[in-house]
Design an enzyme around this catalytic site. Structure first.
Site, PDB file in Angstrom:
ATOM      1  N   ASP A  74       0.854  -1.185   0.000  1.00 23.27           N
ATOM      2  CA  ASP A  74       0.000   0.000   0.000  1.00 23.27           C
ATOM      3  C   ASP A  74       0.890   1.236   0.000  1.00 23.27           C
ATOM      4  O   ASP A  74       2.102   1.138   0.198  1.00 23.27           O
ATOM      5  CB  ASP A  74      -1.012   0.002   1.149  1.00 23.27           C
ATOM      6  CG  ASP A  74      -0.407   0.106   2.533  1.00 23.27           C
ATOM      7  OD1 ASP A  74       0.811  -0.131   2.680  1.00 23.27           O
ATOM      8  OD2 ASP A  74      -1.150   0.418   3.476  1.00 23.27           O
ATOM      9  N   PHE A  87       6.595   1.874  -4.265  1.00 20.57           N
ATOM     10  CA  PHE A  87       7.957   2.138  -3.801  1.00 20.57           C
ATOM     11  C   PHE A  87       8.471   3.536  -4.146  1.00 20.57           C
ATOM     12  O   PHE A  87       9.507   3.960  -3.645  1.00 20.57           O
ATOM     13  CB  PHE A  87       8.949   1.087  -4.335  1.00 20.57           C
ATOM     14  CG  PHE A  87       8.715  -0.287  -3.804  1.00 20.57           C
ATOM     15  CD1 PHE A  87       9.074  -0.612  -2.505  1.00 20.57           C
ATOM     16  CD2 PHE A  87       8.107  -1.259  -4.579  1.00 20.57           C
ATOM     17  CE1 PHE A  87       8.850  -1.886  -1.990  1.00 20.57           C
ATOM     18  CE2 PHE A  87       7.877  -2.539  -4.078  1.00 20.57           C
ATOM     19  CZ  PHE A  87       8.244  -2.852  -2.783  1.00 20.57           C
ATOM     20  N   HIS A 200      11.275  -9.126   0.757  1.00 18.79           N
ATOM     21  CA  HIS A 200      10.960  -7.701   0.610  1.00 18.79           C
ATOM     22  C   HIS A 200      12.234  -6.880   0.831  1.00 18.79           C
ATOM     23  O   HIS A 200      13.100  -7.263   1.630  1.00 18.79           O
ATOM     24  CB  HIS A 200       9.900  -7.318   1.649  1.00 18.79           C
ATOM     25  CG  HIS A 200       9.267  -6.003   1.399  1.00 18.79           C
ATOM     26  ND1 HIS A 200       9.841  -4.814   1.816  1.00 18.79           N
ATOM     27  CD2 HIS A 200       8.109  -5.672   0.783  1.00 18.79           C
ATOM     28  CE1 HIS A 200       9.050  -3.821   1.463  1.00 18.79           C
ATOM     29  NE2 HIS A 200       7.998  -4.296   0.828  1.00 18.79           N
TER      30      HIS A 200
END
Length: 232
Positions: A74, A87, A200
């Site tokens: 999000d 990002f 991640h």
């Protein structure tokens, strides 16, 4: 304020023509209408919602241009950060830790130096304009409250976007970083597209096993795969 959502009017959120029918169908349906009502209720209650253009990724990267898909979760929840691309942050905003690690891996993998600061800084608009679909799975968030709009309906739309890319576009590279992005793997036809997975880029996971983000080599793998398919 120019850096936040002003109203829950989907007609004010332009997208490229290739996405229009999908987006119109979503907002005409029950889930889309419920999402717009939720957003308007939060705005009426005084909530500060980011970004100002939730569908910007679909405005800058038409389906026919998609060459790479990078999935985020999000938007950034700090004022002035989110600019509607996964990002990416607005020019002049300090690099968030995950984005800093993305630039670090890009330099390690391809020798590409970090972008000049403050312009373009951490803005990935040029990536989007060159065919990198920077798609968050949830497209709005409230100030200081990460994941505050998760499960309100955006995921139905973004899942449909992923399916459309998988089914209808030329072969593309999907970069799935972290468990949330990797949960969308079932939507992607891996017989047509290259699917790359790693942890991640957050500092909490970027260097950890089993698949550290730093050292993953996704950018060079994507370049080599794209070169082969564009020459085929």
């Amino acid at each position: 304020m120019a850096d936040q959502l002003q109203s829950a009017d989907s007609a004010a959120w332009p997208v490229a023509p290739g996405w229009q029918s999908l987006v119109d169908g979503f907002f005409a349906g029950q889930t889309g209408q419920g999402l717009l009502q939720f957003l308007q209720q939060r705005l009426d209650a005084g909530a500060v919602v980011f970004p100002p253009q939730p569908l910007r990724a679909l405005a800058l990267t038409p389906p026919a241009s998609v060459r790479v898909v990078i999935l985020g979760q999000d938007p950034y929840h700090g004022r002035g950060q989110a600019e509607g691309l996964a990002f990416s942050v607005a020019p002049g905003v300090a690099f968030p830790p995950s984005l800093r690690n993305i630039f670090k891996e890009l330099q390690r993998d391809l020798g590409t130096p970090p972008p000049a600061f403050p312009q373009p800084g951490g803005s990935l608009v040029k990536w989007a304009e060159k065919g990198v679909l920077l798609l968050n799975t949830c497209l709005t968030v409230e100030e200081g409250q990460p994941a505050s709009h998760a499960g309100k309906g955006w995921e139905v739309l973004t899942d449909a976007v992923i399916r459309q890319v998988s089914q209808d576009t030329a072969p593309a590279v999907f970069m799935l970083w972290g468990a949330h992005a990797q949960s969308k793997r079932a939507l992607i036809d891996a017989s047509r597209h290259l699917v790359l997975t790693a942890n991640h880029p957050s500092p909490l996971s970027a260097l950890r096993p089993p698949a550290p983000f730093i050292g993953c080599g996704h950018f060079s793998q994507a370049r080599a795969w794209r070169d082969r398919h564009e020459c085929a």
